[in-house]
Design a protein around this motif. Structure first.
Motif, PDB file in Angstrom:
ATOM      1  N   ASP A  33       0.688  -1.191  -0.087  1.00 38.45           N
ATOM      2  CA  ASP A  33      -0.101  -0.091   0.249  1.00 38.45           C
ATOM      3  C   ASP A  33       0.942   1.258  -0.176  1.00 38.45           C
ATOM      4  OD1 ASP A  33      -2.000   1.823   0.007  1.00 38.45           O
ATOM      5  OD2 ASP A  33      -2.861   1.278   1.914  1.00 38.45           O
ATOM      6  N   TYR A  34       1.423   1.426  -1.058  1.00 38.64           N
ATOM      7  CA  TYR A  34       2.176   2.616  -1.196  1.00 38.64           C
ATOM      8  C   TYR A  34       1.911   3.732  -2.271  1.00 38.64           C
ATOM      9  CZ  TYR A  34       7.090   4.448  -0.687  1.00 38.64           C
ATOM     10  OH  TYR A  34       8.261   5.491  -0.241  1.00 38.64           O
ATOM     11  N   SER A  35       2.211   5.113  -2.400  1.00 30.86           N
ATOM     12  CA  SER A  35       1.754   5.985  -2.941  1.00 30.86           C
ATOM     13  C   SER A  35       3.165   6.466  -3.719  1.00 30.86           C
ATOM     14  CB  SER A  35       1.137   7.196  -2.557  1.00 30.86           C
ATOM     15  OG  SER A  35      -0.376   6.691  -2.013  1.00 30.86           O
ATOM     16  N   VAL A  36       3.020   6.830  -4.968  1.00 31.18           N
ATOM     17  CA  VAL A  36       4.318   7.384  -5.750  1.00 31.18           C
ATOM     18  C   VAL A  36       3.909   8.495  -6.836  1.00 31.18           C
ATOM     19  CG1 VAL A  36       6.075   6.631  -7.488  1.00 31.18           C
ATOM     20  CG2 VAL A  36       5.215   4.834  -5.663  1.00 31.18           C
ATOM     21  N   THR A  37       4.909   9.413  -6.853  1.00 29.08           N
ATOM     22  CA  THR A  37       4.692  10.441  -7.668  1.00 29.08           C
ATOM     23  C   THR A  37       5.616  10.120  -8.913  1.00 29.08           C
ATOM     24  OG1 THR A  37       4.141  12.078  -5.877  1.00 29.08           O
ATOM     25  CG2 THR A  37       4.926  13.016  -8.030  1.00 29.08           C
ATOM     26  N   TYR A  38       5.112  10.100 -10.035  1.00 25.17           N
ATOM     27  CA  TYR A  38       6.012   9.665 -11.193  1.00 25.17           C
ATOM     28  C   TYR A  38       6.261  10.874 -11.920  1.00 25.17           C
ATOM     29  CZ  TYR A  38       5.277   4.509 -10.845  1.00 25.17           C
ATOM     30  OH  TYR A  38       5.122   3.169 -10.447  1.00 25.17           O
ATOM     31  N   THR A  39       7.328  11.255 -12.263  1.00 26.33           N
ATOM     32  CA  THR A  39       7.829  12.224 -12.964  1.00 26.33           C
ATOM     33  C   THR A  39       8.537  11.808 -14.295  1.00 26.33           C
ATOM     34  OG1 THR A  39       9.991  12.473 -11.810  1.00 26.33           O
ATOM     35  CG2 THR A  39       7.967  13.932 -11.438  1.00 26.33           C
ATOM     36  N   ASP A  40       7.834  11.404 -15.309  1.00 25.33           N
ATOM     37  CA  ASP A  40       8.480  11.099 -16.859  1.00 25.33           C
ATOM     38  C   ASP A  40       8.705  12.167 -17.593  1.00 25.33           C
ATOM     39  OD1 ASP A  40       8.055   8.206 -16.338  1.00 25.33           O
ATOM     40  OD2 ASP A  40       6.242   8.029 -16.845  1.00 25.33           O
ATOM     41  N   PRO A  41       9.726  11.980 -18.185  1.00 27.93           N
ATOM     42  CA  PRO A  41      10.158  13.207 -19.293  1.00 27.93           C
ATOM     43  C   PRO A  41       8.951  13.390 -20.321  1.00 27.93           C
ATOM     44  CG  PRO A  41      11.920  11.550 -18.854  1.00 27.93           C
ATOM     45  CD  PRO A  41      10.840  10.981 -18.404  1.00 27.93           C
ATOM     46  N   GLY A  42       8.644  14.594 -20.302  1.00 29.52           N
ATOM     47  CA  GLY A  42       7.608  15.180 -21.430  1.00 29.52           C
ATOM     48  C   GLY A  42       6.191  14.940 -20.950  1.00 29.52           C
ATOM     49  N   GLN A  43       6.274  14.415 -19.652  1.00 31.12           N
ATOM     50  CA  GLN A  43       4.829  14.083 -18.987  1.00 31.12           C
ATOM     51  C   GLN A  43       4.842  15.024 -17.774  1.00 31.12           C
ATOM     52  OE1 GLN A  43       2.302  12.748 -20.701  1.00 31.12           O
ATOM     53  NE2 GLN A  43       3.444  11.606 -22.118  1.00 31.12           N
ATOM     54  N   PRO A  44       3.361  15.310 -17.429  1.00 32.30           N
ATOM     55  CA  PRO A  44       3.251  15.980 -16.119  1.00 32.30           C
ATOM     56  C   PRO A  44       3.269  14.944 -14.840  1.00 32.30           C
ATOM     57  CG  PRO A  44       1.008  15.578 -17.518  1.00 32.30           C
ATOM     58  CD  PRO A  44       2.116  15.532 -18.315  1.00 32.30           C
ATOM     59  N   ALA A  45       3.692  15.536 -13.735  1.00 30.80           N
ATOM     60  CA  ALA A  45       3.809  14.695 -12.716  1.00 30.80           C
ATOM     61  C   ALA A  45       2.480  14.075 -12.469  1.00 30.80           C
ATOM     62  CB  ALA A  45       4.323  15.590 -11.441  1.00 30.80           C
ATOM     63  N   THR A  46       2.498  12.736 -11.949  1.00 29.14           N
ATOM     64  CA  THR A  46       1.446  11.872 -11.701  1.00 29.14           C
ATOM     65  C   THR A  46       1.546  11.250 -10.567  1.00 29.14           C
ATOM     66  OG1 THR A  46       1.113  11.666 -14.209  1.00 29.14           O
ATOM     67  CG2 THR A  46      -0.097  10.025 -12.756  1.00 29.14           C
ATOM     68  N   LEU A  47       0.324  11.197  -9.793  1.00 29.96           N
ATOM     69  CA  LEU A  47       0.488  10.482  -8.315  1.00 29.96           C
ATOM     70  C   LEU A  47      -0.463   9.285  -8.682  1.00 29.96           C
ATOM     71  CD1 LEU A  47       0.636  10.258  -5.367  1.00 29.96           C
ATOM     72  CD2 LEU A  47      -1.758  11.371  -5.320  1.00 29.96           C
ATOM     73  N   VAL A  48       0.380   8.164  -8.273  1.00 31.23           N
ATOM     74  CA  VAL A  48      -0.319   6.855  -8.576  1.00 31.23           C
ATOM     75  C   VAL A  48      -0.315   6.199  -7.167  1.00 31.23           C
ATOM     76  CG1 VAL A  48      -0.148   4.332  -9.407  1.00 31.23           C
ATOM     77  CG2 VAL A  48       0.850   6.315 -10.938  1.00 31.23           C
ATOM     78  N   THR A  49      -1.608   5.712  -6.740  1.00 28.00           N
ATOM     79  CA  THR A  49      -1.665   5.165  -5.285  1.00 28.00           C
ATOM     80  C   THR A  49      -1.994   3.738  -5.092  1.00 28.00           C
ATOM     81  OG1 THR A  49      -4.143   5.619  -5.211  1.00 28.00           O
ATOM     82  CG2 THR A  49      -2.772   7.527  -4.461  1.00 28.00           C
ATOM     83  N   ASN A  50      -1.716   3.209  -3.828  1.00 27.25           N
ATOM     84  CA  ASN A  50      -1.955   1.739  -3.563  1.00 27.25           C
ATOM     85  C   ASN A  50      -1.347   0.918  -4.516  1.00 27.25           C
ATOM     86  OD1 ASN A  50      -4.286   2.417  -1.807  1.00 27.25           O
ATOM     87  ND2 ASN A  50      -5.547   2.892  -3.647  1.00 27.25           N
ATOM     88  N   LEU A  51       0.047   1.362  -4.612  1.00 32.46           N
ATOM     89  CA  LEU A  51       0.866   0.352  -5.283  1.00 32.46           C
ATOM     90  C   LEU A  51       1.733  -0.713  -4.066  1.00 32.46           C
ATOM     91  CD1 LEU A  51       2.652   2.692  -7.596  1.00 32.46           C
ATOM     92  CD2 LEU A  51       1.045   1.148  -8.176  1.00 32.46           C
ATOM     93  N   GLY A  52       2.268  -1.682  -4.651  1.00 33.56           N
ATOM     94  CA  GLY A  52       3.063  -2.427  -3.784  1.00 33.56           C
ATOM     95  C   GLY A  52       4.660  -1.893  -3.901  1.00 33.56           C
ATOM     96  N   LEU A  53       5.653  -2.152  -2.650  1.00 36.07           N
ATOM     97  CA  LEU A  53       6.723  -1.543  -2.764  1.00 36.07           C
ATOM     98  C   LEU A  53       7.643  -2.836  -2.524  1.00 36.07           C
ATOM     99  CD1 LEU A  53       8.968   0.529  -2.239  1.00 36.07           C
ATOM    100  CD2 LEU A  53       8.427   0.614   0.111  1.00 36.07           C
ATOM    101  N   SER A  54       8.885  -2.726  -3.336  1.00 38.83           N
ATOM    102  CA  SER A  54       9.681  -4.075  -3.236  1.00 38.83           C
ATOM    103  C   SER A  54      11.055  -3.396  -3.532  1.00 38.83           C
ATOM    104  CB  SER A  54       9.454  -4.922  -4.654  1.00 38.83           C
ATOM    105  OG  SER A  54      10.334  -5.881  -4.515  1.00 38.83           O
ATOM    106  N   ASN A  55      12.126  -4.193  -2.903  1.00 43.82           N
ATOM    107  CA  ASN A  55      13.531  -3.929  -3.294  1.00 43.82           C
ATOM    108  C   ASN A  55      14.089  -4.573  -4.325  1.00 43.82           C
ATOM    109  OD1 ASN A  55      13.755  -6.266  -2.217  1.00 43.82           O
ATOM    110  ND2 ASN A  55      14.973  -5.964  -0.372  1.00 43.82           N
TER     111      ASN A  55
END
Length: 381
Positions: A300-322
């Protein structure tokens, strides 16, 4: 990957579906006025045949007479070893007989019928059909609509709705073992590739990009779908495996520039299936998928993605792993033991992977959330 940054004969078969009172002869007169030399047929049957072929009632009746005469001739050839099960009427009403040797062809043509040299004998095709019947009795392939010998194509034709179950795949593998003696068609009659199994983790291409194959599942109507990361099907693209079209994006919850959920689906083409086993790119054997029970931590992890050429996007409810991931891994499966966990969403730009042993920071869209949201049943081994 996102980064932080049925067989139809011509003419007579169609006409035979309509039976009513009143008859016409080969010359189109009423039954009471029929000449002794002409056959008589139900008037509406003849009219239905004429309408379907775009010809007059009289021409339709003459065609029926012609076909009856040709069938009588075919009957006389039985004693010479000509198998009538390999005969069919072509679009022009000519009776064509499949033969496998020149002497039989000459005999058929001398009798006034058409002969066509065929690769497979009726006996061979009957044996293939019988073997498929036996295979189906062991475990019913519910995604296969039907199969039978088709003299027009000189093959056993298999009609496929989809092929999501193990029984479907085993049946189609059995059919494929007979090579050119079998043809596979989808429900619309289009040819279907026999090499239609894609393993989770395989590369899938769309446009100038690629992701990885996720999980196979069925929707509430029993249709087969691919469960993937939403950003892999953001524009509902056509998806290709090893150069062949196998699926098309149908829905996604991912959108740049707003709060997103990185889940999406693609419809899987008839004749293709997503295997219930994760491929490992030759790093050990395939791993069976037996369910989607979620691991107890990191989901249950939330991430802010910043892809080149795209606006920043918040994606919620992800799984986190190493575990370490790289570009192209998006959509690919995560599995713990034999339980599917999710599909790759993204990772850190500074990930440096070392084969299957590298570590980094990565995120995945939980599988169980996706199945529940779309009302899907996971393909399991």
């Amino acid at each position: 990957m996102l980064r932080l940054r049925a067989i139809m004969a011509s003419g007579a078969a169609a006409a035979a579906l309509v039976v009513s009172s009143g008859a016409v002869s080969a010359h189109g007169t009423t039954g009471a006025d029929s000449p002794a030399s002409g056959g008589s047929y139900e008037a509406r049957m003849v009219r239905a045949l004429g309408d379907s072929l775009g010809i007059s009632d009289a021409s339709a009746a003459r065609r029926l007479d012609s076909q009856a005469r040709q069938q009588s001739v075919l009957g006389t050839l039985r004693s010479s070893g000509v198998d009538p099960r390999g005969a069919f009427f072509d679009d022009d009403g000519r009776l064509t007989v499949n033969v496998t040797d020149a002497s039989t062809a000459r005999e058929v043509e001398a009798a006034g019928l058409e002969a066509r040299t065929a690769r497979h004998t009726v006996g061979e095709l009957d044996a293939v059909k019988a073997a498929l019947d036996e295979a189906a009795t062991r475990e019913l392939p519910t995604g296969v609509q039907g199969w039978g010998v088709d003299p027009v194509t000189n093959k056993v034709v298999v009609q496929v709705r989809d092929a999501a179950t193990a029984a479907d795949r085993e049946f189609l593998d059995k059919a494929a073992s007979y090579g050119s003696a079998v043809a596979v068609r989808d429900s619309d009659g289009k040819a279907v590739s026999m090499a239609g199994t894609v393993y989770p983790g395989s590369r899938m291409d769309y446009g100038n990009h690629y992701c990885s194959v996720g999980y196979g599942a069925r929707d509430a109507s029993g249709r087969q779908v691919l469960v993937t990361a939403g950003h892999c099907v953001e524009n509902l693209p056509d998806l290709y495996y090893d150069g062949s079209h196998f699926a098309k994006g149908t829905t996604t919850r991912f959108h740049h520039g707003r709060n997103s959920v990185d889940m999406g689906l693609a419809s899987v083409d008839a004749g293709w299936t997503v295997a219930p086993r994760v491929g490992t790119w030759n790093n050990g054997g395939d791993i069976a998928v037996e369910g989607s029970r979620r691991a107890p931590v990191g989901s249950d992890y939330s991430v802010t993605y910043t892809d080149p050429g795209q606006p920043a996007t918040l994606v919620t409810n992800l799984g986190l792993s190493n575990a370490c991931d790289l570009g192209g891994d998006s959509g690919g499966p995560w599995i713990s033991g034999n339980q599917g966990q999710g599909m790759t969403s993204g990772g850190q730009t500074d990930n440096r992977c070392n084969g299957v042993y590298g570590q980094g920071t990565s995120y995945f869209q939980p599988l169980d959330d996706t199945l529940r949201y779309y009302g899907l049943s996971l393909n399991t081994a």
